[in-house]
Design a protein around this motif. Structure first.
Motif, PDB file in Angstrom:
ATOM      1  N   LYS A 143     -28.531 -10.506  -5.938  1.00  0.00           N
ATOM      2  CA  LYS A 143     -29.012 -10.905  -4.614  1.00  0.00           C
ATOM      3  C   LYS A 143     -29.136  -9.655  -3.761  1.00  0.00           C
ATOM      4  O   LYS A 143     -28.553  -8.620  -4.060  1.00  0.00           O
ATOM      5  N   ASN A 144     -29.918  -9.738  -2.725  1.00  0.00           N
ATOM      6  CA  ASN A 144     -30.160  -8.587  -1.872  1.00  0.00           C
ATOM      7  C   ASN A 144     -28.925  -8.257  -1.034  1.00  0.00           C
ATOM      8  O   ASN A 144     -28.147  -9.136  -0.678  1.00  0.00           O
ATOM      9  N   TYR A 145     -28.801  -6.970  -0.723  1.00  0.00           N
ATOM     10  CA  TYR A 145     -27.751  -6.556   0.193  1.00  0.00           C
ATOM     11  C   TYR A 145     -28.129  -6.985   1.609  1.00  0.00           C
ATOM     12  O   TYR A 145     -29.305  -7.127   1.924  1.00  0.00           O
ATOM     13  N   PHE A 146     -27.156  -7.174   2.456  1.00  0.00           N
ATOM     14  CA  PHE A 146     -27.461  -7.665   3.798  1.00  0.00           C
ATOM     15  C   PHE A 146     -27.757  -6.535   4.776  1.00  0.00           C
ATOM     16  O   PHE A 146     -27.895  -6.771   5.955  1.00  0.00           O
ATOM     17  N   TRP A 147     -27.888  -5.286   4.321  1.00  0.00           N
ATOM     18  CA  TRP A 147     -28.289  -4.199   5.207  1.00  0.00           C
ATOM     19  C   TRP A 147     -29.606  -3.604   4.713  1.00  0.00           C
ATOM     20  O   TRP A 147     -29.965  -3.722   3.546  1.00  0.00           O
ATOM     21  N   GLY A 148     -30.310  -2.951   5.609  1.00  0.00           N
ATOM     22  CA  GLY A 148     -31.558  -2.277   5.273  1.00  0.00           C
ATOM     23  C   GLY A 148     -32.583  -3.220   4.682  1.00  0.00           C
ATOM     24  O   GLY A 148     -32.748  -4.369   5.122  1.00  0.00           O
ATOM     25  N   ASP A 149     -33.278  -2.768   3.646  1.00  0.00           N
ATOM     26  CA  ASP A 149     -34.288  -3.609   2.996  1.00  0.00           C
ATOM     27  C   ASP A 149     -33.688  -4.494   1.916  1.00  0.00           C
ATOM     28  O   ASP A 149     -34.401  -5.223   1.241  1.00  0.00           O
ATOM     29  N   GLY A 150     -32.384  -4.433   1.692  1.00  0.00           N
ATOM     30  CA  GLY A 150     -31.712  -5.289   0.726  1.00  0.00           C
ATOM     31  C   GLY A 150     -31.678  -4.715  -0.671  1.00  0.00           C
ATOM     32  O   GLY A 150     -31.018  -5.263  -1.552  1.00  0.00           O
ATOM     33  N   ASP A 151     -32.377  -3.610  -0.915  1.00  0.00           N
ATOM     34  CA  ASP A 151     -32.453  -3.041  -2.249  1.00  0.00           C
ATOM     35  C   ASP A 151     -31.531  -1.835  -2.420  1.00  0.00           C
ATOM     36  O   ASP A 151     -31.093  -1.550  -3.522  1.00  0.00           O
ATOM     37  N   LYS A 152     -31.251  -1.137  -1.361  1.00  0.00           N
ATOM     38  CA  LYS A 152     -30.493   0.107  -1.458  1.00  0.00           C
ATOM     39  C   LYS A 152     -29.005  -0.155  -1.236  1.00  0.00           C
ATOM     40  O   LYS A 152     -28.618  -0.828  -0.302  1.00  0.00           O
ATOM     41  N   THR A 153     -28.202   0.470  -2.118  1.00  0.00           N
ATOM     42  CA  THR A 153     -26.755   0.319  -1.997  1.00  0.00           C
ATOM     43  C   THR A 153     -26.262   1.095  -0.781  1.00  0.00           C
ATOM     44  O   THR A 153     -27.017   1.821  -0.144  1.00  0.00           O
ATOM     45  N   LEU A 154     -25.000   0.950  -0.493  1.00  0.00           N
ATOM     46  CA  LEU A 154     -24.419   1.628   0.664  1.00  0.00           C
ATOM     47  C   LEU A 154     -24.431   3.145   0.487  1.00  0.00           C
ATOM     48  O   LEU A 154     -24.521   3.885   1.449  1.00  0.00           O
ATOM     49  N   PHE A 155     -24.380   3.609  -0.758  1.00  0.00           N
ATOM     50  CA  PHE A 155     -24.339   5.044  -1.038  1.00  0.00           C
ATOM     51  C   PHE A 155     -25.673   5.542  -1.595  1.00  0.00           C
ATOM     52  O   PHE A 155     -25.717   6.487  -2.364  1.00  0.00           O
ATOM     53  N   TRP A 156     -26.756   4.952  -1.222  1.00  0.00           N
ATOM     54  CA  TRP A 156     -28.080   5.310  -1.721  1.00  0.00           C
ATOM     55  C   TRP A 156     -28.484   6.685  -1.229  1.00  0.00           C
ATOM     56  O   TRP A 156     -28.316   7.037  -0.074  1.00  0.00           O
ATOM     57  N   ASN A 157     -29.051   7.489  -2.144  1.00  0.00           N
ATOM     58  CA  ASN A 157     -29.532   8.820  -1.813  1.00  0.00           C
ATOM     59  C   ASN A 157     -30.960   8.912  -2.335  1.00  0.00           C
ATOM     60  O   ASN A 157     -31.196   8.850  -3.540  1.00  0.00           O
ATOM     61  N   ASP A 158     -31.936   9.082  -1.458  1.00  0.00           N
ATOM     62  CA  ASP A 158     -33.335   9.085  -1.862  1.00  0.00           C
ATOM     63  C   ASP A 158     -33.691  10.268  -2.758  1.00  0.00           C
ATOM     64  O   ASP A 158     -34.690  10.213  -3.475  1.00  0.00           O
ATOM     65  N   LYS A 159     -32.890  11.337  -2.733  1.00  0.00           N
ATOM     66  CA  LYS A 159     -33.187  12.488  -3.584  1.00  0.00           C
ATOM     67  C   LYS A 159     -32.839  12.251  -5.044  1.00  0.00           C
ATOM     68  O   LYS A 159     -33.420  12.887  -5.927  1.00  0.00           O
ATOM     69  N   VAL A 160     -31.875  11.380  -5.331  1.00  0.00           N
ATOM     70  CA  VAL A 160     -31.444  11.186  -6.715  1.00  0.00           C
ATOM     71  C   VAL A 160     -31.564   9.732  -7.173  1.00  0.00           C
ATOM     72  O   VAL A 160     -31.529   9.472  -8.367  1.00  0.00           O
ATOM     73  N   ASN A 161     -31.727   8.769  -6.266  1.00  0.00           N
ATOM     74  CA  ASN A 161     -31.830   7.360  -6.648  1.00  0.00           C
ATOM     75  C   ASN A 161     -33.251   6.864  -6.460  1.00  0.00           C
ATOM     76  O   ASN A 161     -33.915   7.178  -5.475  1.00  0.00           O
ATOM     77  N   HIS A 162     -33.681   6.063  -7.422  1.00  0.00           N
ATOM     78  CA  HIS A 162     -35.002   5.432  -7.299  1.00  0.00           C
ATOM     79  C   HIS A 162     -34.946   4.089  -8.010  1.00  0.00           C
ATOM     80  O   HIS A 162     -34.358   3.959  -9.087  1.00  0.00           O
ATOM     81  N   HIS A 163     -35.544   3.082  -7.422  1.00  0.00           N
ATOM     82  CA  HIS A 163     -35.548   1.754  -8.033  1.00  0.00           C
ATOM     83  C   HIS A 163     -36.979   1.249  -8.049  1.00  0.00           C
ATOM     84  O   HIS A 163     -37.632   1.152  -7.016  1.00  0.00           O
ATOM     85  N   LYS A 164     -37.471   0.929  -9.260  1.00  0.00           N
ATOM     86  CA  LYS A 164     -38.805   0.369  -9.386  1.00  0.00           C
ATOM     87  C   LYS A 164     -38.671  -1.132  -9.226  1.00  0.00           C
ATOM     88  O   LYS A 164     -38.342  -1.851 -10.165  1.00  0.00           O
ATOM     89  N   LYS A 165     -38.935  -1.588  -8.038  1.00  0.00           N
ATOM     90  CA  LYS A 165     -38.732  -3.006  -7.719  1.00  0.00           C
ATOM     91  C   LYS A 165     -39.716  -3.918  -8.417  1.00  0.00           C
ATOM     92  O   LYS A 165     -39.396  -4.982  -8.881  1.00  0.00           O
ATOM     93  N   ASP A 166     -40.963  -3.480  -8.524  1.00  0.00           N
ATOM     94  CA  ASP A 166     -42.016  -4.349  -9.018  1.00  0.00           C
ATOM     95  C   ASP A 166     -41.954  -4.569 -10.526  1.00  0.00           C
ATOM     96  O   ASP A 166     -42.372  -5.621 -11.027  1.00  0.00           O
ATOM     97  N   GLU A 167     -41.433  -3.633 -11.272  1.00  0.00           N
ATOM     98  CA  GLU A 167     -41.456  -3.771 -12.740  1.00  0.00           C
ATOM     99  C   GLU A 167     -40.307  -4.573 -13.254  1.00  0.00           C
ATOM    100  O   GLU A 167     -39.258  -4.656 -12.816  1.00  0.00           O
TER     101      GLU A 167
END
Length: 139
Positions: free
Chosen positions: A115-139
């Motif tokens: 289930k989605n997280y209740f912060w932000g867009d619901g996809d990123k964890t609390l410790f999300w780092n855009d430089k090293v984390n990436h999630h392909k939502k559509d695939e």
């Protein structure tokens, strides 16, 4: 009572002879320091001598730990800091040669969302780092 008095006098004489330096020297245990306790008269008792010994021991021990802190700990911390700095730079040099995050494969065990997280867009964890984390939502 007479034999008891004789025995007492004999033992006192024998004890006084043992206290003399000539007789006492072979039996006396020699310590590292030969200085006297420094106490005179009523001050010279077991409590004060033990207290002085504890203070002397504490002074020597604290001097040892001060020397260890200065001459061992500080250089070890400097060496460890230089090592961590070098490893940090090697790590990011390695990441510079990898393909971009969007082109890397995403395996099924990564980014599992029930289930989605209740912060932000619901996809990123609390410790999300855009430089090293990436999630392909559509695939």
């Amino acid at each position: 009572m007479f034999p008891q008095r004789t025995m007492l006098r004999t033992s006192q004489r024998f004890a006084s002879q043992l206290r003399s330096p000539a007789v006492r020297t072979p039996f006396q245990r020699r310590f590292a320091s030969t200085e006297s306790s420094g106490f005179v008269g009523a001050e010279d008792n077991a409590f004060n001598r033990e207290r002085k010994a504890v203070k002397d021991h504490a002074a020597a021990t604290s001097d040892l730990w001060r020397k260890l802190s200065i001459y061992v700990t500080i250089p070890c911390l400097i060496i460890a800091g230089v090592n961590a700095y070098n490893l940090w730079n090697e790590h990011w040099a390695h990441w510079a040669h990898m393909e971009p995050l969007e082109e890397r494969p995403e395996y099924p065990y990564q980014n599992i969302r029930t289930k989605n997280y209740f912060w932000g867009d619901g996809d990123k964890t609390l410790f999300w780092n855009d430089k090293v984390n990436h999630h392909k939502k559509d695939e």
